[in-house]
Design a protein around this motif. Structure first.
Motif, PDB file in Angstrom:
ATOM      1  N   ALA A  51      43.726  42.356  36.991  1.00 45.11           N
ATOM      2  CA  ALA A  51      42.294  41.644  37.919  1.00 45.11           C
ATOM      3  C   ALA A  51      41.066  41.788  36.861  1.00 45.11           C
ATOM      4  CB  ALA A  51      42.508  42.775  39.133  1.00 45.11           C
ATOM      5  N   ALA A  52      41.090  43.326  36.569  1.00 41.06           N
ATOM      6  CA  ALA A  52      40.065  43.458  35.715  1.00 41.06           C
ATOM      7  C   ALA A  52      39.476  42.744  34.210  1.00 41.06           C
ATOM      8  CB  ALA A  52      39.473  45.262  35.991  1.00 41.06           C
ATOM      9  N   GLY A  53      40.415  42.507  33.843  1.00 37.48           N
ATOM     10  CA  GLY A  53      40.189  41.882  32.906  1.00 37.48           C
ATOM     11  C   GLY A  53      39.611  40.717  33.168  1.00 37.48           C
ATOM     12  N   TRP A  54      40.401  39.684  34.105  1.00 40.66           N
ATOM     13  CA  TRP A  54      39.472  38.413  34.844  1.00 40.66           C
ATOM     14  C   TRP A  54      38.178  39.083  35.034  1.00 40.66           C
ATOM     15  CZ3 TRP A  54      40.506  34.065  34.039  1.00 40.66           C
ATOM     16  CH2 TRP A  54      39.971  33.065  34.992  1.00 40.66           C
ATOM     17  N   ALA A  55      38.381  40.238  36.051  1.00 40.53           N
ATOM     18  CA  ALA A  55      36.865  40.166  36.723  1.00 40.53           C
ATOM     19  C   ALA A  55      35.712  39.937  35.544  1.00 40.53           C
ATOM     20  CB  ALA A  55      36.498  41.165  37.068  1.00 40.53           C
ATOM     21  N   SER A  56      36.137  40.786  34.097  1.00 36.89           N
ATOM     22  CA  SER A  56      35.171  40.385  33.048  1.00 36.89           C
ATOM     23  C   SER A  56      34.914  39.002  32.389  1.00 36.89           C
ATOM     24  CB  SER A  56      36.286  41.632  32.154  1.00 36.89           C
ATOM     25  OG  SER A  56      35.224  41.650  30.950  1.00 36.89           O
ATOM     26  N   VAL A  57      36.217  37.896  32.556  1.00 40.05           N
ATOM     27  CA  VAL A  57      36.221  37.044  32.233  1.00 40.05           C
ATOM     28  C   VAL A  57      34.451  36.233  32.745  1.00 40.05           C
ATOM     29  CG1 VAL A  57      37.443  35.168  31.755  1.00 40.05           C
ATOM     30  CG2 VAL A  57      38.373  37.437  31.111  1.00 40.05           C
TER      31      VAL A  57
END
Length: 270
Positions: A136-142
């Motif tokens: 979830a955090a990685g996608w928020a960064s994307v």
């Protein structure tokens, strides 16, 4: 094979230490395998493989130590999440191999985690080979990187409707496969708007300034004054021309030849 100990901590007998080990030749191992380190005279130590794809890190870096602790003794779900965070996006089959889980177990855990919004699964098919996963955090960064990239593009080209999809893909550093699967999710999350081959932020709307509007009107009048022999030596801001073409008010047939829309329609009808 011969091994070289790259990093270790001084510990009491019976204690635990993390070590990074470099083999003199590749060796097929998976998470959970046992290993022993020996010299010519004695056994130096041993343990279990925690991450067969580890990279070299700073010594005693606390986040890394915490991640290794989870990879060693965490639940299946915790191990999956840490492995995804280490390499995002993670493709399903390499991820399963890295954590040494049965595909059915990994699939069930990822499905539950996606429902709880702890991970984001790209692609419309069922979780399996070829599917990519973000934390979830990685996608928020994307999503943040996407907004930032489009903001920068709109600032650079304020009169363009949007950025070419390939331009955005390049700025995000995604492979074509990952980008094609990520785009529908970015649209669903309202991160961007799609217009044919272009993408833009929802609030972006190209518009001419008053000064540019006067220049555009004068340029169009010049085209209409000589509809079938338009001037080729009337310089105009390329971005203004790009907008006029995008609005359908001018038709560009070459680098130097531009017709008014009405003249072009008349010629094609004839």
């Amino acid at each position: 094979g011969r091994v070289r100990l790259l990093e270790a901590q001084t510990i009491e007998p019976g204690g635990t230490a993390w070590a990074q080990i470099k083999l003199s030749a590749p060796l097929a191992v998976v998470k959970g395998d046992c290993f022993v380190i020996r010299s010519n005279q004695t056994t130096l130590g041993g343990g279990n493989i925690v991450d067969p794809h580890a990279r070299r890190h700073r010594r005693r870096h606390q986040p890394i130590l915490e991640r290794l602790a989870v990879m060693e003794a965490g639940s299946d779900r915790e191990i999956l999440l840490k492995a995804i965070e280490m390499s995002e996006p993670s493709e399903f089959q390499p991820l399963v191999n890295r954590v040494n889980l049965q595909p059915s177990v990994a699939r069930a855990e990822l499905t539950a985690m996606a429902t709880e919004k702890r991970v984001v699964v790209l692609g419309q098919r069922a979780i399996g080979p070829g599917v990519h996963v973000y934390s979830a955090a990685g996608w928020a960064s994307v999503a943040d990187s996407t907004r930032g990239s489009l903001e920068a593009y709109h600032r650079q080209f304020p009169l363009r409707k949007g950025a070419p999809k390939e331009e955005l893909r390049s700025r995000l550093g995604m492979t074509p496969q990952v980008f094609n699967h990520a785009l529908p999710v970015l649209l669903q999350d309202d991160v961007l708007v799609e217009e044919g081959t272009l993408v833009r932020l929802r609030h972006h709307s190209p518009a001419l300034s008053d000064a540019q509007e006067k220049i555009a009107e004068a340029y169009l009048r010049g085209l209409e004054a000589e509809p079938y022999s338009p001037p080729t030596d009337s310089p105009i801001d390329p971005e203004v021309l790009h907008l006029l073409v995008g609005q359908g008010k001018a038709i560009r047939v070459s680098e130097t030849v531009v017709y008014s829309a009405s003249a072009y329609r008349d010629m094609t009808e004839r």
